[in-house]
Design a protein around this motif. Structure first.
Motif, PDB file in Angstrom:
ATOM      1  N   GLU A 113       1.990  -1.493  12.078  1.00 20.33           N
ATOM      2  CA  GLU A 113       3.135  -1.727  11.076  1.00 20.33           C
ATOM      3  C   GLU A 113       2.840  -2.972  10.433  1.00 20.33           C
ATOM      4  N   THR A 114       2.277  -4.159  10.526  1.00 20.80           N
ATOM      5  CA  THR A 114       1.793  -5.141   9.781  1.00 20.80           C
ATOM      6  C   THR A 114       1.326  -4.661   8.459  1.00 20.80           C
ATOM      7  N   TRP A 115       0.304  -3.920   8.578  1.00 18.98           N
ATOM      8  CA  TRP A 115      -0.469  -3.335   7.569  1.00 18.98           C
ATOM      9  C   TRP A 115       0.627  -2.589   6.580  1.00 18.98           C
ATOM     10  N   LEU A 116       1.616  -1.867   7.017  1.00 14.39           N
ATOM     11  CA  LEU A 116       2.588  -1.116   6.308  1.00 14.39           C
ATOM     12  C   LEU A 116       3.410  -2.235   5.589  1.00 14.39           C
ATOM     13  N   ARG A 117       3.722  -3.305   6.164  1.00 22.43           N
ATOM     14  CA  ARG A 117       4.747  -4.286   5.591  1.00 22.43           C
ATOM     15  C   ARG A 117       4.033  -5.058   4.367  1.00 22.43           C
ATOM     16  N   GLN A 118       2.688  -5.387   4.582  1.00 28.85           N
ATOM     17  CA  GLN A 118       1.902  -5.908   3.722  1.00 28.85           C
ATOM     18  C   GLN A 118       1.685  -5.012   2.449  1.00 28.85           C
ATOM     19  N   THR A 119       1.489  -3.633   2.914  1.00 22.40           N
ATOM     20  CA  THR A 119       1.376  -2.672   1.624  1.00 22.40           C
ATOM     21  C   THR A 119       2.642  -2.772   0.726  1.00 22.40           C
ATOM     22  N   MET A 120       3.548  -2.517   1.508  1.00 20.02           N
ATOM     23  CA  MET A 120       4.948  -2.591   0.983  1.00 20.02           C
ATOM     24  C   MET A 120       5.213  -3.693  -0.030  1.00 20.02           C
ATOM     25  N   ALA A 121       4.686  -4.968   0.475  1.00 20.85           N
ATOM     26  CA  ALA A 121       4.883  -6.318  -0.102  1.00 20.85           C
ATOM     27  C   ALA A 121       4.455  -6.238  -1.506  1.00 20.85           C
ATOM     28  N   CYS A 122       2.890  -5.660  -1.396  1.00 26.10           N
ATOM     29  CA  CYS A 122       2.019  -5.593  -2.681  1.00 26.10           C
ATOM     30  C   CYS A 122       2.937  -4.652  -3.771  1.00 26.10           C
TER      31      CYS A 122
END
Length: 247
Positions: A113-122
């Motif tokens: 879920e952290t990876w997902l949030r970071q990808t969305m932030a990019c």
């Protein structure tokens, strides 16, 4: 590597980056036209001739639009680089009033879920950088199913319906076919998806605020030259090259 080979490589590298997005036929035609121009001037073809020809194939944006695009793409590049979910290969601006950050997504990271949030932030970082520096945003981050907003929304929706990250019924899988229509029919789902988008946008905002000087530096170089390699982005940010120890 011989001196001649090193010189040839140094001359070709920036041209190769600037030519990103061109087809083989485009490049062949460009080289032929540049060679003909050099012959008319009774001299040999140079790297500069090719560089000028590549730049000449793109219509010049108005200065204010160009600066906005540079900020937008610089924001994306910084987020991808610092959050580490993708390796920036190059950044280009000025192509058909657009810009592009070419990345290589990392396959060695656990897609949590952290990876997902970071990808969305990019994906949202370009829009965030516009608002941070200019005080507003344009519609360039949205518009179609391949846009930044569409991709970020799809990630957030997937978290709630397909990836098992939802706080409500996390084991319930919903078929992705027509899933975007769910946002119009299910207000509670739409609210949770929006919460995820806001959380990702906040992450991008915090990241870019703490690297505002880097953002302006990268955007200024893009405005001047139209293209930057990923390694130059990482140099500005003080990051090591992939596979190398941190400086």
């Amino acid at each position: 590597m011989t001196d001649m080979t090193r010189s040839t490589y140094a001359g070709l590298r920036p041209l190769a980056v600037r030519a990103l997005g061109q087809t083989g036929a485009d490049i062949e035609r460009l080289v032929r036209e540049a060679r003909q121009s050099a012959r008319r001037q009774r001299r040999l073809l140079t790297w500069q001739d090719l560089d000028i020809a590549l730049q000449g194939r793109h219509k010049r944006m108005p200065d204010d639009v160009l600066w906005r695009v540079c900020l937008h793409e610089a924001g994306h590049a910084i987020a991808w680089s610092l959050l580490g979910v993708g390796e920036v290969l190059s950044v280009t601006v000025g192509v058909e009033n657009l810009g592009q950050v070419l990345t290589r997504r990392r396959n060695d990271m656990a897609q949590t879920e952290t990876w997902l949030r970071q990808t969305m932030a990019c994906l949202l970082a370009g829009r965030v950088s516009e608002r941070m520096v200019l005080g507003d945003v344009v519609a360039g981050a949205g518009g179609d199913d391949t846009s930044d907003l569409a991709q970020a929304t799809d990630y957030a929706l997937a978290a709630e319906t397909r990836l098992g990250f939802s706080r409500i019924n996390p084991l319930l899988y919903r078929n992705p076919s027509g899933s975007l229509d769910l946002l119009s029919l299910d207000r509670e789902l739409a609210a949770r998806v929006n919460e995820r988008l806001i959380s990702a946008e906040t992450l991008a905002s915090e990241l870019l605020t703490s690297h505002c000087n880097d953002l302006l530096e990268i955007a200024s170089r893009l405005q001047e030259r139209g293209v930057m390699e990923g390694r130059e982005i990482r140099q500005v940010l003080g990051l090591a090259e992939p596979g190398m120890p941190e400086p």
